[in-house]
Design a protein around this motif. Structure first.
Motif, PDB file in Angstrom:
ATOM      1  N   ARG A  60       0.860  -1.124   0.047  1.00 38.91           N
ATOM      2  CA  ARG A  60       0.081   0.003   0.149  1.00 38.91           C
ATOM      3  C   ARG A  60       1.064   1.005  -0.030  1.00 38.91           C
ATOM      4  N   VAL A  61       0.427   2.096  -0.772  1.00 36.59           N
ATOM      5  CA  VAL A  61       1.173   3.572  -0.976  1.00 36.59           C
ATOM      6  C   VAL A  61       0.168   4.667  -0.410  1.00 36.59           C
ATOM      7  N   PHE A  62       0.508   5.732   0.175  1.00 38.08           N
ATOM      8  CA  PHE A  62      -0.216   6.696   0.501  1.00 38.08           C
ATOM      9  C   PHE A  62       0.521   8.025   0.070  1.00 38.08           C
ATOM     10  N   GLU A  63      -0.587   8.878  -0.510  1.00 41.92           N
ATOM     11  CA  GLU A  63       0.438  10.114  -0.766  1.00 41.92           C
ATOM     12  C   GLU A  63      -0.409  11.535  -0.447  1.00 41.92           C
ATOM     13  N   PHE A  64       0.066  12.521   0.006  1.00 35.44           N
ATOM     14  CA  PHE A  64      -0.430  13.689   0.527  1.00 35.44           C
ATOM     15  C   PHE A  64       0.154  14.925  -0.120  1.00 35.44           C
ATOM     16  N   SER A  65      -0.576  15.945  -0.532  1.00 32.06           N
ATOM     17  CA  SER A  65      -0.015  17.165  -0.699  1.00 32.06           C
ATOM     18  C   SER A  65      -0.590  18.139   0.048  1.00 32.06           C
ATOM     19  N   TYR A  66       0.224  19.153   0.429  1.00 29.54           N
ATOM     20  CA  TYR A  66      -0.282  20.185   1.408  1.00 29.54           C
ATOM     21  C   TYR A  66       0.483  21.407   1.092  1.00 29.54           C
ATOM     22  N   SER A  67      -0.081  22.502   1.446  1.00 35.57           N
ATOM     23  CA  SER A  67       0.393  23.669   1.935  1.00 35.57           C
ATOM     24  C   SER A  67       0.522  24.148   3.376  1.00 35.57           C
ATOM     25  N   TYR A  68       1.382  24.669   3.659  1.00 37.72           N
ATOM     26  CA  TYR A  68       1.681  25.190   5.334  1.00 37.72           C
ATOM     27  C   TYR A  68       1.882  26.525   5.238  1.00 37.72           C
ATOM     28  N   PRO A  69       0.919  27.293   6.033  1.00 31.09           N
ATOM     29  CA  PRO A  69       0.975  28.830   5.841  1.00 31.09           C
ATOM     30  C   PRO A  69       2.264  29.493   6.528  1.00 31.09           C
TER      31      PRO A  69
END
Length: 994
Positions: free
Chosen positions: A182-191
């Motif tokens: 299983r592979v999980f991916e998460f894209s984000y922005s941090y203020p």
């Protein structure tokens, strides 16, 4: 009780001793930088700052300012450039950083000139009289626009806004991901957010000749590793730049390291003007232009087996450096690098780092320094994976924790974790939180349609930084061409005077953490005294203090390293006292114990000597001392943990000396109608090794949580798409207050560190690193979605909860982004009935003398040509009053029917431009119906400090204009002001303003 130092049992360390610092602080006796007036003849500085995010500096006219009585000098960037060089950076891109704009400004608030006067008031007034011609350039205010193909380049010599890229591989991440079930991916922005200490920056700078040297008093927190850089910029040897810190500092949380820019700037100003100069930053300056944490775009991917074993991690980080790379950056991207596995035993990691410059304030230290951004990525992906694997988030973490029996543990990227029992800490967290009951309540709320979520976040806290870790921004080849760097020295001095009074001098420059109290506890234990018998000096004077370039207040180094120097030094003093007492008591030194203010022969309570008398022998009878004793008692100790070596050729480094452990749990309930988050429960468990003072530990936990809560729910330094700063007051930059901070339940698990004498680990960052991730995980759990971004304010959470699209930009910036083709953030329209025929209204609107009389705040209007006017207008916004130079042009005139007014304005409050359309229609009874609509764009100080008021102020000024026009059309009567105001509010609208 702790093990003894030598043969002295511990009595004070580990006790909740009241802080020595508090009496002076609570009675107003503490002395801060603004309380100091260390030399005669001090003059006061005010800084003229750029209202534009990006502009070439043209002509600067300071004739009127120079003629103002009391002005002693005005120094521009070009003047400073003749005196100093750039402040260097580890990033070898062609970005010359000066603490003042030379020929181009690159962020709102960048210093352009400094006025020195007899008082701060005169200096501020003089700044308002300086006229600067700017050639405004395109700006980029965020990472997406800065990295676009057609982005304007901020530093022409660099050729790109991406100024550094590095890739790191540890283990075999490609193989781990290829084999993953299983592979999980998460894209984000941090203020981007800030620290907001109670006390702002302050500098007193004094230049002297014969020889050329600088003495600077400032609330600089260090690290003093930048002192040689500052001296180099000022073109003097290191010993000719003397830095002195005040006895007290009103908080820092990292941000006061950025005072280094103003130390260099004000020192150069003192040299140029020939007088000592004092500058104290105001709150608007601090929010606008001091420093900030780095905002970040990133992607994290995690590889798992079907049973939940974490086998690989991939990080892609794009970090915003602001307009310049200011030392110690890019350390915010590399502080957590060596511990990029977090608290997990994952063996395979890849990291891609990208540094980007934008037209924003340069970044720097902020509480947690790189930790909040790192853990937001890592701990979010752990919760996402738990949901995808169908596992409890707590158990997934437990399954992947570094086992307690493998410490000290070397992480894949080189960090050496000294001690820990993460499994025990998790169990304690779940016990305190009553985890099973929380899950039952969550199920119950959800059955009734409510939104309830539970989130966890866990991580290690590096403390006592290796000075060399920032050099990971360079390749191994580049490092090989430079001098080696490693280590993190700490020093302490303990003296005993002829009366027996003990004084300790530290190198840690505290900003309110209680270093003096803990140091006194350590020394009191070693010498058998009470902490009240120990005086502790915490201010640093680089001319007289035993400092090193690692000295200062950062990365929780006090508990990790400085206490070791204090303990070692205290032991040296204790040994000397025992030697002196043994000689007087005719006993062996090893038979002497120090207790309750006495040096006694062990087991013989009647055979002893008061501590003060034993110490006095070293001063009053040096000829009678034992052969192996030296006169006086003045001991110094310097320690540097041997584990902190240089990076190896594979980019591995032991980046810190101790690694504490923190694990937090947040349970939240969300009101779907309002977007309000109610924190139902928050639990935080810490392993800080030995708790040197439990009361101080508790205070640090609460403080770190408050900082993390602000980042999670409230705080964001907002810019619009043009780079204008929008949150320059606490009305727009929201910080949590006591009302918003919920109760925190605190727990502890102690695993003593083996790397210092007291077993302590640093813990000043704590939940500031984990709270944003823990609360976001709880919100994501409540909403059942993963695309959660910070800050979790009412507008954003309401959109999340109700299935609406959530824009990635700040609210104020988004309003600007949606402007019409002509206009800006402030739009409006309305109509009003005037008691005169159309011809008369038209005549008055085009008559310069009438316009001068009815424009609010007009101090003079001239007609430059038939359709162009110039005016001086005084306007106040958000308590700030200033004069605008206004130019108005009339276009598209239709005689007695309509006209478009296009104008621009600039002044001390900032700048603005816009257009307004006015049409006239006849009404019954010889009246005129005037309809209007306007679109305006503003920037500079007025945009930064007036965001929540601009719309109201604009409507007020328009209402005042028409009221004055009606009063001149019908002087003897008519509708009252309140009726006018209510009609304008009824008809008008503000489409894009705050």
């Amino acid at each position: 009780m702790l093990e003894a130092i030598g043969t002295v049992s511990q009595r004070w360390v580990g006790s909740p001793v009241a802080r020595k610092e508090d009496q002076a602080l609570l009675t107003g006796q503490a002395r801060f930088i603004d309380d100091l007036s260390p030399i005669p003849g001090i003059r006061f500085a005010a800084i003229l700052r750029s209202p534009h995010p990006h502009a070439r500096i043209g002509r600067i006219d300071f004739a009127r300012a120079r003629d103002l009585p009391g002005v002693r000098g005005i120094v521009t960037g070009k003047d400073v450039a003749d005196l100093i060089g750039p402040v260097p950076s580890v990033v070898k891109a062609p970005l010359a950083y000066y603490p003042v704009a030379i020929d181009r400004t690159r962020y709102v608030g960048e210093p352009v000139a400094v006025v020195v006067a007899d008082t701060r008031y005169i200096a501020e007034d003089a700044c308002d009289l300086i006229e600067v011609e700017y050639d405004v350039l395109p700006a980029v205010s965020d990472l997406r626009s800065a990295t676009a193909r057609d982005a304007p380049v901020i530093h022409e010599m660099a050729g790109s806004n991406v100024i550094s890229r590095r890739n790191f591989i540890y283990g075999n991440p490609d193989a781990a991901f290829a084999a993953a079930e299983r592979v999980f991916e998460f894209s984000y922005s941090y203020p981007r957010y800030a620290s907001t200490p109670m006390e702002t920056f302050g500098v007193i700078a004094h230049f002297e000749r014969a020889p050329d040297r600088y003495t600077v008093w400032s609330n600089f927190q260090g690290p003093f590793v930048v002192q040689p850089l500052m001296a180099g910029a000022l073109r003097v040897p290191g010993h000719r730049l003397r830095l002195i810190t005040p006895p007290s500092s009103g908080g820092s949380f990292g941000i006061k390291q950025a005072v280094l820019s103003y130390i260099v700037l004000l020192a150069a100003v003192s040299r140029k003007t020939g007088v000592p100069v004092k500058w104290i930053e105001d709150r608007a300056e601090h929010l606008t232009a001091s420093s900030a944490s780095s905002d970040r775009l990133g992607t994290v991917a995690a590889a798992f087996t079907k049973d939940g074993e974490l086998t690989g991690l991939r990080f892609k980080n794009t970090a915003n450096m602001g307009a310049h790379v200011r030392p110690p950056e890019p350390a915010s991207l590399y502080r957590m690098h060596a511990a990029s596995n977090g608290c997990y035993k994952v063996p395979n990691i890849s990291i891609d780092n990208e540094l980007v410059v934008t037209n924003c304030t340069p970044v720097g230290l902020n509480r947690g320094y790189g930790g909040p951004q790192f853990y937001f990525a890592l701990e979010r992906i752990m919760d996402i994976a738990a949901r995808g694997l169908g596992m409890d988030p707590a158990e997934l973490r437990r399954r992947n924790f570094i086992p307690a029996d493998v410490f000290p543990y070397r992480a894949p990227a080189g960090a050496v974790f000294d001690a820990g029992d993460y499994d025990a800490a998790l169990s304690e967290l779940l016990r305190i939180a009553d985890y099973d009951e929380l899950k039952r309540r969550r199920d119950e709320v959800r059955r009734t349609g409510g939104l309830f979520g539970i989130g966890l976040a866990a991580g290690v806290e590096p403390s006592g930084s290796n000075m060399a870790y920032v050099s990971l921004a360079q390749t191994a080849q580049d490092r090989g061409r430079a001098d080696r760097k490693s280590g993190a020295n700490a020093s302490a001095v303990v003296t005993v005077d002829p009366s027996g009074q003990v004084t300790v001098r530290l190198c840690s420059t505290p900003n309110g953490q209680g270093h003096a109290t803990v140091a006194a506890q350590i020394v009191a234990d070693a010498l058998g005294l009470h902490p009240n018998d120990i005086d502790v000096v915490t201010e640093i004077d680089t001319l007289t203090s035993p400092w090193s370039i690692a000295s200062g207040n950062y990365s929780n180094r006090f508990a990790a390293i400085v206490v070791d120097a204090v303990a070692k030094c205290a032991k040296q003093v204790a040994q000397k006292i025992k030697l002196l007492a043994a000689n007087a008591l005719e006993a062996a030194p090893e038979e002497i114990e120090l207790r309750e203010g006495y040096a006694r022969v062990r087991g013989q309570s009647n055979k002893g000597l008061p501590f003060r008398k034993a110490a006095a022998r070293a001063h009053w009878d040096p000829a009678g001392l034992p052969d192996n004793a030296t006169p006086g008692i003045h001991e110094a100790a310097i320690v540097s943990p041997p584990v902190l070596g240089s990076p190896d050729d594979e980019d591995r480094i032991a980046s810190a000396v101790t690694f504490g452990f923190v694990i937090d749990l947040a349970a939240v309930e969300i009101d779907r109608k309002t977007g309000e988050i109610r924190i139902d429960k928050y639990v935080s468990v810490h392993d800080v090794g030995t708790q040197l003072n439990p009361k101080i530990v508790e205070g640090q936990v609460h403080g770190g949580f408050a900082h993390g809560l602000g980042a999670a729910l409230f705080e964001e330094l907002a810019y619009d798409e043009r780079g204008n700063f929008l949150s320059g007051t606490f009305a727009d930059y929201l910080c949590p207050t006591a009302v918003e901070v919920p109760r925190v339940e605190i727990g502890h698990v102690e695993t003593a560190s083996p790397v210092n004498a007291l077993g302590a680990k640093g813990m000043g960052d704590g939940s500031s690193m984990l709270t944003p991730a823990a609360i976001t995980n709880a919100v994501a759990d409540a909403l059942g979605r993963d695309d959660i971004s910070l800050p979790l304010n009412l507008r954003r959470v309401w959109a999340f909860a109700n299935g609406h699209e959530v824009t990635p930009r700040p609210m104020a910036a988004q309003a600007r982004a949606e402007r019409t083709a002509v206009g800006g953030a402030l739009t409006g329209s309305g109509e009003v009935s005037l008691s005169a025929p159309v011809a008369e209204v038209w005549r008055r609107l085009l008559d310069p003398s009438e316009l001068a009389a009815i424009i609010p705040g007009c101090r003079g209007l001239t007609q430059d040509d038939p359709d162009r006017y110039s005016a001086q207008v005084v306007i106040g916004v958000a308590g700030i009053r200033g004069t605008y130079h206004v130019q108005i042009e009339m276009r598209d005139k239709k005689e007695k029917s309509s006209v478009r007014l296009v104008g621009k304005a600039f002044g001390a409050l900032g700048f603005g431009s816009g257009s307004g359309f006015v049409s006239l229609q006849p009404e019954a009874g010889g009246r005129t119906r005037l309809q209007y609509r306007y679109e305006a764009d503003v920037g500079g100080k007025v945009a930064a400090v007036g965001q929540r008021m601009l719309g109201s102020v604009t409507r007020y000024l328009i209402a005042q204009f028409f009221h004055s026009l009606e009063r001149r059309l019908r002087p003897a009567g008519g509708e009252g002001w309140r009726t006018w105001w209510s009609r304008l509010r009824r008809h008008g609208r503000n489409g894009g303003g705050p």
